[in-house]
Scaffold this motif. Structure first.
Motif, PDB file in Angstrom:
ATOM      1  N   MET A 199      45.742 122.105  35.627  1.00 54.40           N
ATOM      2  CA  MET A 199      45.377 121.187  34.550  1.00 54.40           C
ATOM      3  C   MET A 199      46.146 119.875  34.523  1.00 54.40           C
ATOM      4  SD  MET A 199      44.623 123.409  31.135  1.00 54.40           S
ATOM      5  CE  MET A 199      43.070 124.262  30.922  1.00 54.40           C
ATOM      6  N   THR A 200      47.125 119.684  35.390  1.00 45.18           N
ATOM      7  CA  THR A 200      47.832 118.406  35.406  1.00 45.18           C
ATOM      8  C   THR A 200      46.836 117.280  35.681  1.00 45.18           C
ATOM      9  OG1 THR A 200      49.878 119.419  36.149  1.00 45.18           O
ATOM     10  CG2 THR A 200      49.631 117.058  36.535  1.00 45.18           C
ATOM     11  N   VAL A 201      46.914 116.217  34.870  1.00 52.95           N
ATOM     12  CA  VAL A 201      45.944 115.120  34.958  1.00 52.95           C
ATOM     13  C   VAL A 201      46.642 113.859  35.434  1.00 52.95           C
ATOM     14  CG1 VAL A 201      44.279 113.708  33.694  1.00 52.95           C
ATOM     15  CG2 VAL A 201      44.604 116.123  33.064  1.00 52.95           C
ATOM     16  N   SER A 202      46.306 113.395  36.615  1.00 51.84           N
ATOM     17  CA  SER A 202      46.848 112.130  37.117  1.00 51.84           C
ATOM     18  C   SER A 202      46.166 110.975  36.388  1.00 51.84           C
ATOM     19  CB  SER A 202      46.602 112.006  38.625  1.00 51.84           C
ATOM     20  OG  SER A 202      46.895 110.695  39.063  1.00 51.84           O
ATOM     21  N   LEU A 203      46.973 110.081  35.829  1.00 53.67           N
ATOM     22  CA  LEU A 203      46.404 108.951  35.102  1.00 53.67           C
ATOM     23  C   LEU A 203      45.955 107.824  36.025  1.00 53.67           C
ATOM     24  CD1 LEU A 203      48.806 108.895  32.039  1.00 53.67           C
ATOM     25  CD2 LEU A 203      46.478 109.770  32.161  1.00 53.67           C
ATOM     26  N   SER A 204      46.234 107.953  37.287  1.00 58.19           N
ATOM     27  CA  SER A 204      45.729 106.977  38.249  1.00 58.19           C
ATOM     28  C   SER A 204      44.365 107.388  38.799  1.00 58.19           C
ATOM     29  CB  SER A 204      46.714 106.810  39.412  1.00 58.19           C
ATOM     30  OG  SER A 204      46.905 108.039  40.090  1.00 58.19           O
ATOM     31  N   ALA A 250      41.939 124.873  23.919  1.00 58.78           N
ATOM     32  CA  ALA A 250      42.719 123.969  23.068  1.00 58.78           C
ATOM     33  C   ALA A 250      44.056 123.751  23.761  1.00 58.78           C
ATOM     34  CB  ALA A 250      42.925 124.561  21.674  1.00 58.78           C
ATOM     35  N   VAL A 251      44.318 122.518  24.200  1.00 53.84           N
ATOM     36  CA  VAL A 251      45.495 122.235  25.014  1.00 53.84           C
ATOM     37  C   VAL A 251      46.218 121.017  24.470  1.00 53.84           C
ATOM     38  CG1 VAL A 251      46.369 121.787  27.347  1.00 53.84           C
ATOM     39  CG2 VAL A 251      44.250 123.086  27.033  1.00 53.84           C
ATOM     40  N   LEU A 252      47.558 121.096  24.459  1.00 56.17           N
ATOM     41  CA  LEU A 252      48.381 119.931  24.149  1.00 56.17           C
ATOM     42  C   LEU A 252      48.999 119.437  25.456  1.00 56.17           C
ATOM     43  CD1 LEU A 252      49.790 117.938  22.268  1.00 56.17           C
ATOM     44  CD2 LEU A 252      51.593 119.662  21.925  1.00 56.17           C
ATOM     45  N   PHE A 253      48.582 118.250  25.889  1.00 57.11           N
ATOM     46  CA  PHE A 253      49.159 117.610  27.072  1.00 57.11           C
ATOM     47  C   PHE A 253      50.261 116.660  26.624  1.00 57.11           C
ATOM     48  CE2 PHE A 253      44.914 118.701  28.573  1.00 57.11           C
ATOM     49  CZ  PHE A 253      45.130 119.098  29.894  1.00 57.11           C
ATOM     50  N   GLY A 296      51.114 111.896  24.168  1.00 61.26           N
ATOM     51  CA  GLY A 296      50.389 113.071  24.642  1.00 61.26           C
ATOM     52  C   GLY A 296      48.970 113.044  24.142  1.00 61.26           C
ATOM     53  N   VAL A 297      48.297 114.195  24.224  1.00 65.67           N
ATOM     54  CA  VAL A 297      46.911 114.246  23.783  1.00 65.67           C
ATOM     55  C   VAL A 297      46.521 115.693  23.486  1.00 65.67           C
ATOM     56  CG1 VAL A 297      46.034 114.430  26.150  1.00 65.67           C
ATOM     57  CG2 VAL A 297      44.530 113.565  24.356  1.00 65.67           C
ATOM     58  N   PHE A 298      45.778 115.893  22.406  1.00 60.60           N
ATOM     59  CA  PHE A 298      45.154 117.182  22.124  1.00 60.60           C
ATOM     60  C   PHE A 298      43.770 117.180  22.793  1.00 60.60           C
ATOM     61  CE2 PHE A 298      48.143 117.166  18.541  1.00 60.60           C
ATOM     62  CZ  PHE A 298      48.611 118.475  18.577  1.00 60.60           C
ATOM     63  N   ASP A 345      50.853 116.493  31.517  1.00 59.99           N
ATOM     64  CA  ASP A 345      51.167 117.886  31.822  1.00 59.99           C
ATOM     65  C   ASP A 345      50.749 118.785  30.667  1.00 59.99           C
ATOM     66  OD1 ASP A 345      52.352 117.553  34.339  1.00 59.99           O
ATOM     67  OD2 ASP A 345      54.234 116.915  33.424  1.00 59.99           O
ATOM     68  N   PRO A 346      50.104 119.929  30.938  1.00 63.25           N
ATOM     69  CA  PRO A 346      49.747 120.865  29.859  1.00 63.25           C
ATOM     70  C   PRO A 346      50.995 121.616  29.384  1.00 63.25           C
ATOM     71  CG  PRO A 346      49.117 121.772  31.979  1.00 63.25           C
ATOM     72  CD  PRO A 346      49.654 120.406  32.263  1.00 63.25           C
ATOM     73  N   ARG A 347      51.447 121.343  28.173  1.00 64.62           N
ATOM     74  CA  ARG A 347      52.660 121.981  27.677  1.00 64.62           C
ATOM     75  C   ARG A 347      52.392 123.320  26.996  1.00 64.62           C
ATOM     76  NH1 ARG A 347      57.124 118.582  27.468  1.00 64.62           N
ATOM     77  NH2 ARG A 347      56.977 117.323  29.362  1.00 64.62           N
ATOM     78  N   MET A 348      51.276 123.401  26.259  1.00 70.94           N
ATOM     79  CA  MET A 348      50.905 124.671  25.621  1.00 70.94           C
ATOM     80  C   MET A 348      49.425 124.631  25.295  1.00 70.94           C
ATOM     81  SD  MET A 348      52.594 124.246  21.788  1.00 70.94           S
ATOM     82  CE  MET A 348      54.239 124.230  22.442  1.00 70.94           C
ATOM     83  N   GLY A 349      48.866 125.806  25.100  1.00 62.43           N
ATOM     84  CA  GLY A 349      47.440 125.847  24.809  1.00 62.43           C
ATOM     85  C   GLY A 349      46.959 127.249  24.528  1.00 62.43           C
TER      86      GLY A 349
END
Length: 483
Positions: A390-395, A361-364, A447-449, A374-378
């Motif tokens: 876990m950093t996710v490039s949107l490109s 369970a991650v909050l980006f 962000g995104v859960f 960026d994963p801020r907490m999880g």
């Protein structure tokens, strides 16, 4: 009252935030489909304007069913070259329609019902090719749009699905009659209204009618012949969706073909071709708990039990996570008091993880400058192990990046084999589905859960609770920014 509900339903459809964009996409897709002079560049430009459509077309081109055509396909231009112009432009229109009716709520029914419509479109297309005398593309569109009104009702009035199914089961009504009885809306008329709102030409609407053609296909005028073939495809899809056994399905569909003066060999060859064609779309359109019933029925043999998507309508109410419910109640209280965002988000993630026994369970949070998540907490057994990667490039053309940018609640089914669109840290445990809940503030992405777990825990009630928590998170950010 019924007329009032029809107006309400049309407002629901038109006021959907995505309606204008999809209206333009479908209008342009139909123009390209209807224009013999349209080029591959026109089609590629249309697809590339829509990130979600681009992703789906590329996934279709790379599906196992088509993979033998040319290895890994990374561009829309290559997809058009490999799959063919006709295949891609019809797929673009069909997938745009699916995007408009797709919803997590009652997703099993919607997915199965759309797959039925898609099978009917391929069946009509293949029959046109076998028999000659009709445009295969026109027959595909004619059969696909025949079911559009019913799909819109299921998508935008899901509270009536169980009642519609009850009328069909208990009173022996066909689908259109049951829908009209329950909600007072004739599906064909609703489809015409929406297609008119989209600005589609009359050629797209002329088969959206309650009129029926009868007799042997070879003896009808071209217009009546096309309508009769679309009706045959729709009736065949209905037999598959509701037949009591594989033997009964084969017997009844062949009887439908016989009444149209279509030989059994021609009909079965077209049916086999349509079933084969569906394999390329299965992974794209099947995201519910288990394989949609229509696909199971399509491949059933004599020993296969006949599944149904409506069985849950009369079952006992599902269990819901008390941990999620308590978190919602606590957050409601916190929003009226002073609160720290980090504490609130941490409690939400803990409730999600423990309440549903999630692997992850991650909050980006969105980094706009670098255009990444960026994963801020999880939390969960995989978070500490993979946080650094876990950093996710949107490109990047990953499923997570694509779904975040659509701004809609979606899911990712655990792939059967590794692919470029699945990130290295995803599905490192036993989870078979990842749920994506984008977080927006004032309609801007924030962000995104991201949640990984077993399909069985994402029941309708728990999904509603997760959405409520996501909405509370957005409200908390918005309220804090005003202070």
């Amino acid at each position: 009252m019924k007329e009032s509900f029809r107006s309400t339903l049309i407002k629901r459809i038109v006021q959907n935030p995505d309606f204008p964009a999809f209206a333009r996409t479908v209008q342009e897709a139909y123009r390209i489909t209807d224009d013999e002079l349209a080029s591959a560049n026109d089609l590629s430009a249309l697809i590339l304007r829509d990130p979600a459509l681009t992703h789906r077309i590329l996934r279709l081109a790379n599906a196992a069913h088509f993979r033998h055509l040319g290895g890994q396909i990374n561009t829309v231009t290559r997809a058009v070259t490999v799959l063919g112009f006709e295949e891609v432009r019809l797929a673009a229109l069909a997938l745009s329609l699916f995007e408009q009716i797709e919803s997590r709520e009652h997703s099993r029914v919607l997915q199965s019902r759309f797959l039925q419509a898609l099978y009917q479109a391929f069946l009509a297309q293949d029959l046109a090719r076998e028999l000659g005398g009709l445009s295969a593309e026109e027959m595909f569109l004619c059969a696909l749009f025949q079911d559009f009104g019913a799909l819109l009702v299921y998508r935008h009035a899901p509270e009536h699905i169980a009642e519609i199914e009850r009328a069909r089961r208990e009173e022996g009504m066909d689908e259109d009659t049951a829908i009209q009885k329950v909600v007072g809306v004739l599906p064909a008329a609703l489809a015409r209204d929406v297609c008119r709102q989209w600005g589609l030409p009359e050629s797209a609407r002329r088969f959206l009618t309650t009129a029926r053609a009868s007799g042997k296909i070879t003896r009808l005028t071209p217009e009546a012949r096309a309508l009769r073939m679309a009706q045959l495809a729709r009736e065949s899809g209905e037999v598959i969706a509701r037949g009591e056994s594989a033997e009964a399905i084969r017997r009844d569909t062949l009887e439908l073909a016989r009444r149209c003066d279509i030989g059994p060999q021609v009909f079965e060859q077209a049916s086999a071709s349509a079933r084969e064609h569906m394999l390329g779309y299965e992974e794209l359109l099947s995201h519910s708990d288990g394989r949609p019933a229509f696909l199971q029925r399509l491949e059933a043999d004599e020993d296969t039990p006949m599944p149904a998507d409506f069985a849950a309508a009369d079952e006992e109410p599902e269990e819901r996570s008390e941990r999620l419910i308590r978190c919602i109640e606590q957050t409601t209280q916190d929003l009226t008091d002073d609160y720290a965002l980090a504490d609130l988000f941490g409690r939400m993630l803990e409730a999600m993880r423990e309440g549903l026994d999630l692997d992850l369970a991650v909050l980006f949070m969105l980094d706009r400058k670098a255009w990444k998540l960026d994963p801020r907490m999880g939390g969960g057994p995989l978070y500490a192990r993979h946080k650094g990667e876990m950093t996710v490039s949107l490109s990047h053309n990953s499923r997570l990046a694509q779904l975040f940018q659509t701004g809609e609640d979606r899911n990712i089914t655990r792939p059967k084999q590794a692919g470029d669109d699945i990130l290295g840290w995803q599905f490192g445990g036993a989870a078979d589905v990842a749920m994506i809940y984008p977080l927006q503030v004032n309609r801007a992405p924030f962000g995104v859960f991201y949640l990984e777990g077993r399909r069985s825990v994402f029941t309708e009630g728990n999904v509603n609770s997760l959405r409520t928590l996501r909405n509370q998170a957005a409200l908390a950010i918005k309220s804090r920014s005003r202070r």
